[in-house]
Design an enzyme around this catalytic site. Structure first.
Site, PDB file in Angstrom:
ATOM      1  N   CYS A  62     -16.563   3.627 -26.100  1.00 10.94           N
ATOM      2  CA  CYS A  62     -17.922   4.175 -26.047  1.00 10.94           C
ATOM      3  C   CYS A  62     -18.452   4.162 -24.622  1.00 10.94           C
ATOM      4  O   CYS A  62     -19.367   3.400 -24.288  1.00 10.94           O
ATOM      5  CB  CYS A  62     -18.826   3.391 -26.990  1.00 10.94           C
ATOM      6  SG  CYS A  62     -18.311   3.621 -28.691  1.00 10.94           S
ATOM      7  N   GLY A  79       0.784  -1.230   0.000  1.00 14.72           N
ATOM      8  CA  GLY A  79       0.000   0.000   0.000  1.00 14.72           C
ATOM      9  C   GLY A  79       0.812   1.274   0.000  1.00 14.72           C
ATOM     10  O   GLY A  79       0.240   2.358   0.130  1.00 14.72           O
TER      11      GLY A  79
HETATM   12  N1  LLP Z   1      -1.479  -6.914  -0.394  1.00 18.28           N
HETATM   13  C1  LLP Z   1      -2.794  -7.112  -0.552  1.00 18.28           C
HETATM   14  C2  LLP Z   1      -3.463  -8.101   0.273  1.00 18.28           C
HETATM   15  C3  LLP Z   1      -3.498  -6.355  -1.489  1.00 18.28           C
HETATM   16  O1  LLP Z   1      -4.810  -6.548  -1.625  1.00 18.28           O
HETATM   17  C4  LLP Z   1      -2.824  -5.395  -2.278  1.00 18.28           C
HETATM   18  C5  LLP Z   1      -3.523  -4.600  -3.275  1.00 18.28           C
HETATM   19  C6  LLP Z   1      -1.444  -5.247  -2.095  1.00 18.28           C
HETATM   20  C7  LLP Z   1      -0.801  -6.012  -1.143  1.00 18.28           C
HETATM   21  C8  LLP Z   1      -0.604  -4.284  -2.901  1.00 18.28           C
HETATM   22  O2  LLP Z   1      -0.992  -2.976  -2.741  1.00 18.28           O
HETATM   23  P1  LLP Z   1      -0.097  -1.796  -3.382  1.00 18.28           P
HETATM   24  O3  LLP Z   1       1.251  -1.818  -2.698  1.00 18.28           O
HETATM   25  O4  LLP Z   1       0.052  -2.093  -4.820  1.00 18.28           O
HETATM   26  O5  LLP Z   1      -0.866  -0.576  -3.135  1.00 18.28           O
HETATM   27  N2  LLP Z   1      -6.242  -1.340  -8.641  1.00 18.28           N
HETATM   28  C9  LLP Z   1      -6.007  -0.347  -7.606  1.00 18.28           C
HETATM   29  C10 LLP Z   1      -5.266  -0.901  -6.446  1.00 18.28           C
HETATM   30  C11 LLP Z   1      -5.936  -2.091  -5.830  1.00 18.28           C
HETATM   31  C12 LLP Z   1      -5.052  -2.759  -4.864  1.00 18.28           C
HETATM   32  C13 LLP Z   1      -5.570  -4.081  -4.490  1.00 18.28           C
HETATM   33  N3  LLP Z   1      -4.775  -4.733  -3.496  1.00 18.28           N
HETATM   34  C14 LLP Z   1      -5.299   0.856  -8.241  1.00 18.28           C
HETATM   35  O6  LLP Z   1      -5.129   0.870  -9.459  1.00 18.28           O
HETATM   36  O7  LLP Z   1      -4.952   1.792  -7.551  1.00 18.28           O
END
Ligand code: LLP
Length: 422
Positions: free
Chosen positions: A352, A243
């Site tokens: 679209c 995150g």
């Molecule tokens: N761990 C778990 C359990 C997760 O669900 C996620 C992301 C991560 C790690 C990695 O998170 P990151 O470091 O990439 O923020 N599609 C969205 C983001 C959805 C994230 C889903 N889970 C976007 O484009 O911002």
């Protein structure tokens, strides 16, 4: 890393993006990734843990391309996977099962089986997201006569300052086990000897731009770990999730290394240094190191609204983040002298759908032939679709200033064939 030289020309690392496209022989839309910068970002995060034992479990969902996974594995990363498909991919890349954690709220039985049957003793941990799932994993382990290495993903009831769609650690989220339910989880573990609780985990959401909520969640998990260890013996790890935010143009006051350092420090303060720290970054390792290049198809002027549109050949099927999360990515001309006169354009794709809209940008009033959509390395291609009968875009991998691999766009013919056969 994307940069602009003194003549206003867009470069990835040292090389002109135009030149890379030419080298690749690819049209647009095309994703370009800087593999060297991705490696550097993984190294910087790993170093931030100092002497603390750790695992950087890259969240494969952010970008699952083989070239990127291989580079991250070479940098010593493991993987956080969320499906049997991602698990199989991580194993095929050559990752050891012991370097893989498996998250996700509704793992199917066949996916659980795959995790249990990987290697001699299964993967590093199946992260349990509910009491119901705990029972299901126990049943699968019993039926396969395997011990299941599990962790409990704790939902710490923390709201982060982010788009609602990417906040996962609050009471109304479908993710994780609430603290309120942990007593039941301990009881269930006690009657399921086939489950070996090896860790505790959490993940409160994406695009975090401060370490405070992340640390607050970590401290909640540390506290629970201490209690659990006192009653039932040692754990092996604590996984605080991913995150870590990146700079999408508005700045980002924290780096992934800030999270790593803060976590390592907190673990020592809490006298839990015997535990290994796991983190699950996705976006922060790859997001800033990928761009989506699109060609300008035409402009359009709507006198009633006064809107001036710039219509490009990349759409929400190529990059859905603006449509889905109102995300804003920097969109810049591929080449523009710093003195070019600017005009305000609403940049849209060909799909679209009214949500196929990247937002309003100041761009050269004489539209450039191509634009670069920045910070598209994470959740870009990974979320792309063939909606509207479109091809999946090309992917171009760059290292040492040159194209090292090309993944061509899917063909229209293959799309037609798949539809005809459906
Ligand atoms: N761990 C778990 C359990 C997760 O669900 C996620 C992301 C991560 C790690 C990695 O998170 P990151 O470091 O990439 O923020 N599609 C969205 C983001 C959805 C994230 C889903 N889970 C976007 O484009 O911002």
């Amino acid at each position: 890393m994307f940069r602009r030289d003194e003549d206003g020309r867009a470069r990835l690392g040292d090389t002109l993006i135009e030149e890379l496209l030419q080298q690749a022989g690819c049209g647009t839309p095309a994703y370009l990734y800087d593999i060297d910068a991705i490696r550097t970002s993984a190294r910087a995060l790993r170093e931030s843990f100092g002497q603390a034992p750790h695992l950087v479990a890259y969240a494969v969902k952010a970008n699952s391309s083989g070239s990127i996974l291989r580079a991250l594995v070479e940098e010593g990363c493991g993987a956080d996977v969320v499906s049997g498909g991602e698990l199989a991919l991580a194993l095929s890349i050559g990752l050891a099962p012991k370097d893989i954690v498996f998250s996700g709220v509704a793992k199917r039985d066949d996916e659980i089986d795959r995790a249990l049957l990987s290697g001699d003793s299964g993967i590093y941990a199946i992260q349990l997201e509910s009491l119901e799932e705990l029972d299901r994993v126990a049943a699968r382990a019993r039926s396969l006569s395997r011990a299941a290495r599990v962790s409990i993903r704790i939902n710490p009831s923390i709201v982060i300052d982010a788009h609602a769609h990417v906040a996962t650690g609050h009471d109304a989220a479908k993710f994780g086990v609430l603290r309120h339910d942990l007593g039941h989880a301990w009881e269930a573990l006690a009657i399921h000897p086939e489950l070996k609780l090896v860790g505790l985990s959490t993940h409160i959401g994406s695009t975090q731009t401060s370490t405070e909520p992340y640390l607050a969640a970590a401290r909640i998990v540390f506290d629970i770990a201490r209690g659990r260890e006192a009653r039932s013996g040692p754990l092996e790890f604590i996984d605080c999730g991913g995150g870590f935010g990146i700079d999408y143009g508005q700045g980002c006051p924290v780096t992934p290394a800030d999270f790593g350092r803060a976590l390592a420090r907190a673990l020592t303060e809490e006298r839990l240094s015997h535990l290994r720290l796991v983190v699950e970054p996705g976006r922060s390792l790859v997001g800033s190191h990928g761009v989506l290049v699109a060609s300008v198809i035409q402009t359009k002027y709507s006198p009633n609204s006064g809107r001036r549109w710039l219509m490009i050949d990349a759409g929400m099927n190529d990059l859905v983040r603006p449509a889905l999360y109102q995300a804003r990515h920097r969109i810049e001309p591929i080449s523009a002298p710093p003195s070019a006169a600017l005009a305000s354009y609403r940049v849209v794709g060909p799909i679209c759908e009214s949500t196929d809209d990247f937002g309003v940008y100041d761009l050269p009033s004489e539209p450039p032939p191509r634009v670069v959509i920045r910070d598209a390395g994470a959740y870009g291609f990974a979320m792309a679709s063939q909606y509207n009968g479109r091809s999946l875009p090309a992917e171009i991998f760059v290292s040492g200033g040159a194209v090292v691999h090309i993944s061509p766009p899917t063909s229209t013919e293959s799309w037609i064939r798949s539809r005809l056969e459906s």
